[in-house]
Design a protein around this motif. Structure first.
Motif, mmCIF file in Angstrom:
data_model
loop_
_atom_site.group_PDB
_atom_site.id
_atom_site.type_symbol
_atom_site.label_atom_id
_atom_site.label_comp_id
_atom_site.label_asym_id
_atom_site.label_seq_id
_atom_site.Cartn_x
_atom_site.Cartn_y
_atom_site.Cartn_z
ATOM 1 N N ILE A 45 0.836 -1.205 0.000
ATOM 2 C CA ILE A 45 0.000 0.000 0.000
ATOM 3 C C ILE A 45 0.870 1.254 0.000
ATOM 4 O O ILE A 45 0.559 2.233 -0.682
ATOM 5 C CB ILE A 45 -0.999 -0.026 1.175
ATOM 6 N N LYS A 46 1.990 1.233 0.714
ATOM 7 C CA LYS A 46 2.917 2.370 0.701
ATOM 8 C C LYS A 46 3.490 2.581 -0.698
ATOM 9 O O LYS A 46 3.641 3.718 -1.150
ATOM 10 C CB LYS A 46 4.037 2.169 1.715
ATOM 11 N N ILE A 47 3.804 1.502 -1.386
ATOM 12 C CA ILE A 47 4.294 1.597 -2.760
ATOM 13 C C ILE A 47 3.222 2.220 -3.645
ATOM 14 O O ILE A 47 3.494 3.123 -4.442
ATOM 15 C CB ILE A 47 4.707 0.207 -3.299
ATOM 16 N N LEU A 48 1.988 1.737 -3.501
ATOM 17 C CA LEU A 48 0.885 2.288 -4.290
ATOM 18 C C LEU A 48 0.725 3.783 -4.040
ATOM 19 O O LEU A 48 0.572 4.572 -4.983
ATOM 20 C CB LEU A 48 -0.428 1.568 -3.967
ATOM 21 N N ARG A 49 0.767 4.189 -2.794
ATOM 22 C CA ARG A 49 0.611 5.614 -2.454
ATOM 23 C C ARG A 49 1.739 6.448 -3.036
ATOM 24 O O ARG A 49 1.515 7.572 -3.481
ATOM 25 C CB ARG A 49 0.490 5.781 -0.950
ATOM 26 N N ALA A 50 2.938 5.907 -3.040
ATOM 27 C CA ALA A 50 4.072 6.626 -3.621
ATOM 28 C C ALA A 50 3.897 6.824 -5.131
ATOM 29 O O ALA A 50 4.431 7.778 -5.701
ATOM 30 C CB ALA A 50 5.371 5.879 -3.335
ATOM 31 N N LEU A 51 3.121 5.948 -5.752
ATOM 32 C CA LEU A 51 2.862 6.032 -7.192
ATOM 33 C C LEU A 51 1.581 6.792 -7.519
ATOM 34 O O LEU A 51 1.193 6.897 -8.676
ATOM 35 C CB LEU A 51 2.791 4.627 -7.790
ATOM 36 N N GLY A 52 0.896 7.306 -6.489
ATOM 37 C CA GLY A 52 -0.325 8.074 -6.723
ATOM 38 C C GLY A 52 -1.606 7.273 -6.654
ATOM 39 O O GLY A 52 -2.674 7.764 -7.014
ATOM 40 N N TYR A 53 -1.500 6.034 -6.221
ATOM 41 C CA TYR A 53 -2.665 5.170 -6.038
ATOM 42 C C TYR A 53 -2.980 5.064 -4.551
ATOM 43 O O TYR A 53 -2.323 5.643 -3.707
ATOM 44 C CB TYR A 53 -2.397 3.763 -6.595
ATOM 45 N N ASP A 54 -3.971 4.243 -4.225
ATOM 46 C CA ASP A 54 -4.312 3.957 -2.835
ATOM 47 C C ASP A 54 -4.883 2.551 -2.782
ATOM 48 O O ASP A 54 -4.893 1.841 -3.792
ATOM 49 C CB ASP A 54 -5.316 4.980 -2.288
ATOM 50 N N SER A 55 -5.387 2.149 -1.627
ATOM 51 C CA SER A 55 -5.986 0.832 -1.476
ATOM 52 C C SER A 55 -6.976 0.846 -0.325
ATOM 53 O O SER A 55 -6.814 1.599 0.633
ATOM 54 C CB SER A 55 -4.916 -0.222 -1.199
ATOM 55 N N ASP A 56 -7.986 -0.005 -0.449
ATOM 56 C CA ASP A 56 -8.937 -0.210 0.640
ATOM 57 C C ASP A 56 -8.531 -1.421 1.471
ATOM 58 O O ASP A 56 -9.261 -1.877 2.322
ATOM 59 C CB ASP A 56 -10.355 -0.385 0.087
ATOM 60 N N GLY A 57 -7.339 -1.932 1.216
ATOM 61 C CA GLY A 57 -6.842 -3.119 1.903
ATOM 62 C C GLY A 57 -7.020 -4.379 1.080
ATOM 63 O O GLY A 57 -6.409 -5.399 1.357
ATOM 64 N N GLU A 58 -7.834 -4.288 0.034
ATOM 65 C CA GLU A 58 -8.035 -5.441 -0.858
ATOM 66 C C GLU A 58 -7.756 -5.081 -2.317
ATOM 67 O O GLU A 58 -7.104 -5.829 -3.024
ATOM 68 C CB GLU A 58 -9.454 -5.977 -0.728
ATOM 69 N N TYR A 59 -8.259 -3.926 -2.749
ATOM 70 C CA TYR A 59 -8.129 -3.523 -4.145
ATOM 71 C C TYR A 59 -7.250 -2.296 -4.297
ATOM 72 O O TYR A 59 -7.136 -1.482 -3.386
ATOM 73 C CB TYR A 59 -9.514 -3.220 -4.743
ATOM 74 N N VAL A 60 -6.667 -2.144 -5.479
ATOM 75 C CA VAL A 60 -5.936 -0.938 -5.843
ATOM 76 C C VAL A 60 -6.975 0.120 -6.203
ATOM 77 O O VAL A 60 -7.916 -0.154 -6.954
ATOM 78 C CB VAL A 60 -4.996 -1.194 -7.043
ATOM 79 N N LEU A 61 -6.816 1.324 -5.651
ATOM 80 C CA LEU A 61 -7.759 2.417 -5.883
ATOM 81 C C LEU A 61 -7.057 3.589 -6.554
ATOM 82 O O LEU A 61 -5.864 3.815 -6.330
ATOM 83 C CB LEU A 61 -8.364 2.899 -4.565
ATOM 84 N N ASN A 62 -7.822 4.365 -7.332
ATOM 85 C CA ASN A 62 -7.264 5.575 -7.926
ATOM 86 C C ASN A 62 -7.463 6.747 -6.969
ATOM 87 O O ASN A 62 -7.951 6.560 -5.848
ATOM 88 C CB ASN A 62 -7.870 5.845 -9.314
ATOM 89 N N SER A 63 -7.144 7.946 -7.411
ATOM 90 C CA SER A 63 -7.227 9.116 -6.532
ATOM 91 C C SER A 63 -8.661 9.485 -6.163
ATOM 92 O O SER A 63 -8.883 10.229 -5.220
ATOM 93 C CB SER A 63 -6.528 10.312 -7.179
ATOM 94 N N GLU A 64 -9.643 8.956 -6.901
ATOM 95 C CA GLU A 64 -11.062 9.191 -6.570
ATOM 96 C C GLU A 64 -11.641 8.037 -5.752
ATOM 97 O O GLU A 64 -12.859 7.908 -5.621
ATOM 98 C CB GLU A 64 -11.885 9.375 -7.858
#
Length: 81
Positions: free
Chosen positions: A15-34
């Motif tokens: 999840i930290k990697i995803l956030r560094a790339l501008g993404y996020d997560s709900d703990g299960e799925y990759v989420l975009n900025s919206e």
């Protein structure tokens, strides 16, 4: 260039990697900025954090499956070799 597998990486680290790339997560799925589920670029399916793949030099997150990986290489070239 050294490839690093994300298979055994802890969820929090992924999840930290995803956030560094501008993404996020709900703990299960990759989420975009919206806060919408990110769909695999080639299969149009939601990407689970546990099964995501990110190629070196890219910020594109894909589902880790043969079709998506081969389509990515077809589109962007063999970034692995």
């Amino acid at each position: 260039m050294e490839l690093i597998s994300l298979i055994n990486v802890a969820l929090e680290s992924k999840i930290k990697i995803l956030r560094a790339l501008g993404y996020d997560s709900d703990g299960e799925y990759v989420l975009n900025s919206e806060c919408e589920k990110v769909l695999d670029r080639y299969l149009d399916i939601p990407i689970k954090v546990e099964n995501m793949v990110i190629f070196p030099g890219s910020i594109i997150v894909l589902d880790n499956n043969e079709l998506s990986i081969s389509k990515y290489i077809e589109e962007f070239g063999d970034v692995l070799g």
